[in-house]
Design an enzyme around this catalytic site. Structure first.
Site, PDB file in Angstrom:
ATOM      1  CB  SER A 112      -0.800  -0.134   0.972  1.00 34.70           C
ATOM      2  OG  SER A 112      -1.979   1.064   0.928  1.00 34.70           O
ATOM      3  CG  HIS A 135      -5.033  -2.532  -0.597  1.00 33.61           C
ATOM      4  ND1 HIS A 135      -4.585  -1.491  -1.728  1.00 33.61           N
ATOM      5  CD2 HIS A 135      -4.945  -2.102   0.112  1.00 33.61           C
ATOM      6  CE1 HIS A 135      -3.667  -0.947  -1.082  1.00 33.61           C
ATOM      7  NE2 HIS A 135      -3.683  -0.665  -0.226  1.00 33.61           N
ATOM      8  CG  ASP A 156      -5.844  -1.395  -4.712  1.00 33.80           C
ATOM      9  OD1 ASP A 156      -6.408   0.064  -3.699  1.00 33.80           O
ATOM     10  OD2 ASP A 156      -4.930  -2.074  -4.648  1.00 33.80           O
TER      11      ASP A 156
END
Length: 392
Positions: free
Chosen positions: A174, A337, A270
């Site tokens: 991330s 994610h 995502d």
């Protein structure tokens, strides 16, 4: 009856052992006290930190450095709130971290990196380790010094054996995946010249596209992040010399300049980007997307079509990274994610597959040059192996 109970207890024991393996090892925290003298501190001025599970056997001189994720703070108010949490202060961090997935020490669940030195750098600056402002406002005591944390942690690791590295791998998830893109070449420069060095970005390829209202909410947000943290001078000059600094926070504008080999692991749908770039809450006042954002199976046909458009935008932005053979791609069609940190998606019995290959196998083959991996999945819902994220 006794035989039935025995079987039940044995099944429970097997299940417990599997869960223990998936959960991985708890690794204690290391506080880098010496970094304070260099001004390399978290938002609240506390020293940075990392967790280190030491390498062993054949992996003793191999080093995997992983950036923790956790979003960004784009103004003083949000950064001040963040400074009172683990994402802005080492005072609030857990004393140990659970290592699974790419950080696991179990060979069966992480065959290529299990015996490496595996480090998780805690994220406490709010700008993917790019900020650097000398002045500290006494009213808030906020320190925007993320760019100093990065080399300070590496310097500490070099003194503890990384100077003898034969293999080194920078990864992140991330906001940490964005950090691994932005700092990939500097990692190469900090590691001994004889080492094999590569990078991995997991769910870090954030794209600059319109939301469903037609506005570019994410561009404005990143502009505020860069301004608040003074990040411009720490973004690639090859980019900032040509376009606005905040645009250089987007991988699509910097990835083609990366000289060090890098692999991008990303879901084409995502879930963070769908929720925060495509459909931020502010542009969905009536909650039309509420259930869709939480579970892709709840999406209407029209919403799926909108998400298909996002996928095409994502793939177009990904083209900007270039098609060099040194770059790897694992772009599945999952709604998820961060897939490298979790055992279930990194390598397990039912992990996501792309070209019949798990993420762990693809990344390991690519790192060790056993075979290149540049695969992009077909559109949703074509991949039945996906672990699509469901939130309550």
């Amino acid at each position: 009856m006794a035989g039935t109970r025995l079987i039940q207890w044995l099944n429970l024991l097997v299940w417990a052992l599997v869960v223990l393996k998936i959960e991985g090892a708890n690794v204690s925290i290391t506080i880098v006290e010496d970094a304070v003298a260099k001004g390399a501190v978290c938002l609240d001025g506390s020293p940075p930190a990392y967790h280190w599970d030491k390498g062993f056997g054949a992996g003793i001189n191999n080093w995997l450095v992983h950036f923790e994720g956790g979003g960004w703070c784009n103004n003083v108010t949000l950064c001040l709130n963040r400074s009172e949490t683990r994402l802005g202060s080492s005072k609030h961090m857990d004393k140990s971290a659970n290592f699974t997935g790419i950080l696991s020490r179990v060979q069966n669940y992480n065959p290529d990196f299990y015996n490496w030195n595996r480090i998780k750098i805690r994220y406490c600056d709010g700008a993917s380790f790019t900020g650097d402002i000398e002045a500290v406002d006494p009213a808030t005591n906020l320190h925007f010094r993320g760019a100093r944390i990065w080399p300070a942690v590496i310097e500490d690791l070099l003194s503890k054996g990384m100077k003898d590295a034969k293999n080194a791998f920078l990864s992140g998830c991330s906001a940490g995946g964005l950090a691994s893109i932005l700092h990939c070449d500097s990692f190469r420069a900090l590691i001994p010249s004889g080492a094999k060095v590569k990078c991995l970005s997991d769910a870090g390829y954030f794209i600059n596209v319109n939301d469903i209202s037609g506005a570019r909410h994410i561009e404005e947000f990143y502009s505020q992040v860069v301004a608040t943290h003074g990040s411009a001078k720490n973004l690639p000059s090859s980019c900032t010399s040509k376009i606005k600094p905040e645009l250089c926070f987007f991988p699509q504008n910097v990835a083609h300049e990366i000289k060090t080999p890098i692999i991008f692991v990303n879901a084409a749908y995502d879930s963070w980007q769908i929720k925060n770039i495509l459909v931020p809450t502010i542009v969905d006042p009536h909650g039309t997307w509420h259930y869709c954002r939480r579970n892709v199976k709840n999406c209407s046909d029209d919403q799926i079509q909108t998400m298909q458009g996002f996928r095409l935008d994502f793939l177009k932005a990904l083209e900007n990274a270039g098609n060099s053979s040194s770059k790897g791609l694992f772009i599945d069609s999952c709604y998820d994610h961060c897939q490298t940190e979790l055992q279930e998606t990194w390598l397990f019995d039912d992990s996501p597959l792309l070209a019949k290959t798990t993420i762990a196998k693809a990344v390991g083959d690519w790192y060790y040059d056993r075979r290149p991996f540049q695969k992009i999945d077909c559109p949703y819902p074509c991949n039945p192996t996906c672990h699509n994220l469901v939130t309550i």
